[in-house]
Design a protein around this motif. Structure first.
Motif, short mmCIF file in Angstrom:
data_model
loop_
_atom_site.label_atom_id
_atom_site.label_comp_id
_atom_site.label_asym_id
_atom_site.label_seq_id
_atom_site.Cartn_x
_atom_site.Cartn_y
_atom_site.Cartn_z
N THR A 104 0.06 -6.85 4.44
CA THR A 104 0.41 -5.66 3.67
C THR A 104 1.54 -4.88 4.32
OG1 THR A 104 -1.92 -5.49 3.03
CG2 THR A 104 -0.55 -3.55 2.62
N TYR A 105 2.44 -4.34 3.51
CA TYR A 105 3.38 -3.31 3.94
C TYR A 105 2.87 -1.98 3.43
CZ TYR A 105 7.21 -6.26 5.59
OH TYR A 105 7.99 -7.12 6.31
N ALA A 106 2.85 -0.96 4.30
CA ALA A 106 2.44 0.38 3.86
C ALA A 106 3.67 1.27 3.76
CB ALA A 106 1.45 0.96 4.85
N ILE A 126 -7.98 -3.38 2.20
CA ILE A 126 -6.62 -3.59 2.68
C ILE A 126 -6.64 -4.67 3.76
CG2 ILE A 126 -4.57 -2.48 3.68
CD1 ILE A 126 -5.39 -1.03 1.21
N PHE A 172 -2.65 -2.24 11.49
CA PHE A 172 -1.33 -2.49 10.88
C PHE A 172 -0.27 -2.70 11.96
CE2 PHE A 172 -2.66 -1.40 6.71
CZ PHE A 172 -1.64 -1.79 5.87
N ALA A 191 0.97 5.39 0.14
CA ALA A 191 0.15 6.58 0.42
C ALA A 191 1.06 7.79 0.35
CB ALA A 191 -0.51 6.48 1.78
N LEU A 241 -4.03 3.75 9.43
CA LEU A 241 -3.32 2.47 9.39
C LEU A 241 -3.38 1.77 10.74
CD1 LEU A 241 -0.15 3.53 7.32
CD2 LEU A 241 -2.09 2.15 6.53
N LEU A 267 0.86 -1.18 0.00
CA LEU A 267 0.00 0.00 0.00
C LEU A 267 0.90 1.23 0.00
CD1 LEU A 267 -2.60 1.68 0.48
CD2 LEU A 267 -2.29 1.27 2.93
N ILE A 275 4.78 -0.48 8.73
CA ILE A 275 4.52 0.87 8.21
C ILE A 275 5.89 1.51 7.97
CG2 ILE A 275 3.49 3.12 8.65
CD1 ILE A 275 1.56 1.71 10.61
N VAL A 306 4.58 5.21 3.33
CA VAL A 306 3.89 6.49 3.47
C VAL A 306 4.89 7.63 3.35
CG1 VAL A 306 2.41 7.88 5.00
CG2 VAL A 306 2.36 5.38 5.15
#
Ligand SMILES: Cc1cc2nc3c(=O)[nH]c(=O)nc-3n(C[C@H](O)[C@H](O)[C@H](O)COP(=O)(O)OP(=O)(O)OC[C@H]3O[C@@H](n4cnc5c(N)ncnc54)[C@H](O)[C@@H]3O)c2cc1C
Ligand code: FES
Length: 290
Positions: free
Chosen positions: A218-220, A213, A241, A130, A236, A128, A246, A222
């Motif tokens: 998932t890895y976010a 999501i 998360f 952002a 998140l 993900l 993150i 940002v």
């Protein structure tokens, strides 16, 4: 607490003197948004141009003759080598001097520096992204790296926000991703004075309402101004998360870029060495990191 794994980053291409930049030519200047230009550089030394490697999320020290040196993220993906693309916002002395240069003029480049994103650790996961405002500068390298190696990742979701369509960096490129079936690309503007925007009109965090999501896989990644971190991180964390999934690209004033001068220290960490990519877990354990 462990800093982001450095094993996937590239070490700087050294001259005898680590502060000596390599000469690069500006081969293209593209105005994306007022005061936000994309500069394409190619090393004058052909062998260096072909051999230079970086990891997404790493940065260079860019020197403009007579003005000074500044850290700038590499916005191009390592999957598209031989040139470096830099998205530079005009804010002060050095960036103003850069904006006075023309195609074919020469600049200096040291690097690549910093840890970069842990690209091998991300393989097999959902991703993900952002980004708000200039946050696209460091994230774009990883976005294209993942899209160019699409089979290595599961679901990819991209959320990008800007004040108006005219303020969105890499707008044409991002809009072209909306129709791709192998990536969910959600684009938001706060307002559309042109009346022509065919994507979302809302604040960036509201895009979560349009995405599916799974925080467990998932890895976010940002990046953006402080307000982006504030609201995206909240979304998140509300989703559940894990803090070490993150990833954030952070900025500090830098001078040497190589862990010598101490200008970029946060607690016992140096942003130029241990960062600029940190996990949220790092961030909450160091004072004033975000
Ligand atoms: C790892 C890293 C990656 C970066 N990547 C990019 C990038 O891809 N594109 C880009 O446009 N910029 C990027 N920056 C920021 C960039 O380095 C600064 O904008 C630049 O140093 C400003 O230099 P200047 O001489 O033009 O401005 P100055 O005359 O030094 O400063 C002008 C104004 O900008 C503020 N400023 C300067 N540096 C920073 C900073 N690091 N953070 C917040 N405010 C600052 C000053 O306080 C001042 O108000 C990055 C910074 C870091 C640390
Ligand atoms: S910029 Fe000198 S130690 Fe990081």
């Amino acid at each position: 607490m462990l800093p982001v794994d450095r094993s996937t980053s590239y070490q700087p291409v050294l001259s005898v003197n680590p502060y000596q930049p390599h000469t690069a030519r500006i081969v293209r200047i593209y105005k994306m948004v007022e005061d936000n230009y994309l500069f394409t550089l190619r090393f004058v030394n052909e062998e260096l141009a072909r051999s230079f490697r970086h990891a997404p999320g790493q940065f260079i020290m860019l020197s403009v003759p007579g003005a000074g040196e500044v850290p700038i993220s590499i916005s191009s993906s390592p999957t598209r080598p031989e040139v470096l693309e830099l998205c530079v916002r005009r804010v002060g002395r050095v960036t103003n001097a850069l904006y006075r240069l023309k195609t074919n003029d020469l600049v200096g480049v040291r690097g690549p520096y910093g840890n970069g994103f842990p690209i091998h650790e991300l393989e097999g996961s959902d991703l993900l992204f952002a980004a708000g405002g200039l946050g696209m500068a460091p994230l774009r390298s990883l976005i294209w790296y993942a899209l160019d190696r699409r089979d290595k990742y599961n679901k990819i979701t991209l959320m990008c926000g800007a004040r108006t369509p005219m303020d969105m960096l890499f707008r044409e490129e991002l809009v072209s991703l909306v129709d791709r079936t192998d990536v969910t690309c959600l684009l938001a503007v706060d307002a559309d004075p042109t009346g022509t925007w065919q994507n979302h009109i809302c604040l960036l965090p509201s895009l979560f309402d349009h995405a599916e999501i799974d925080p467990g896989r998932t890895y976010a990644a940002v990046c953006g101004p402080p307000v982006v971190y504030k609201y995206i991180l909240k979304r998140l964390l509300d989703l559940g998360f894990p803090k070490d999934r993150i990833l954030m690209s952070l900025e500090r004033r830098m001078k040497c870029g190589i862990g010598k001068c101490g200008h970029c220290s946060i607690g016992y960490m140096y942003t130029c060495l241990h960062g600029p990519i940190f996990t949220y877990w790092d961030a909450i354990n160091l004072p004033e990191m975000i």
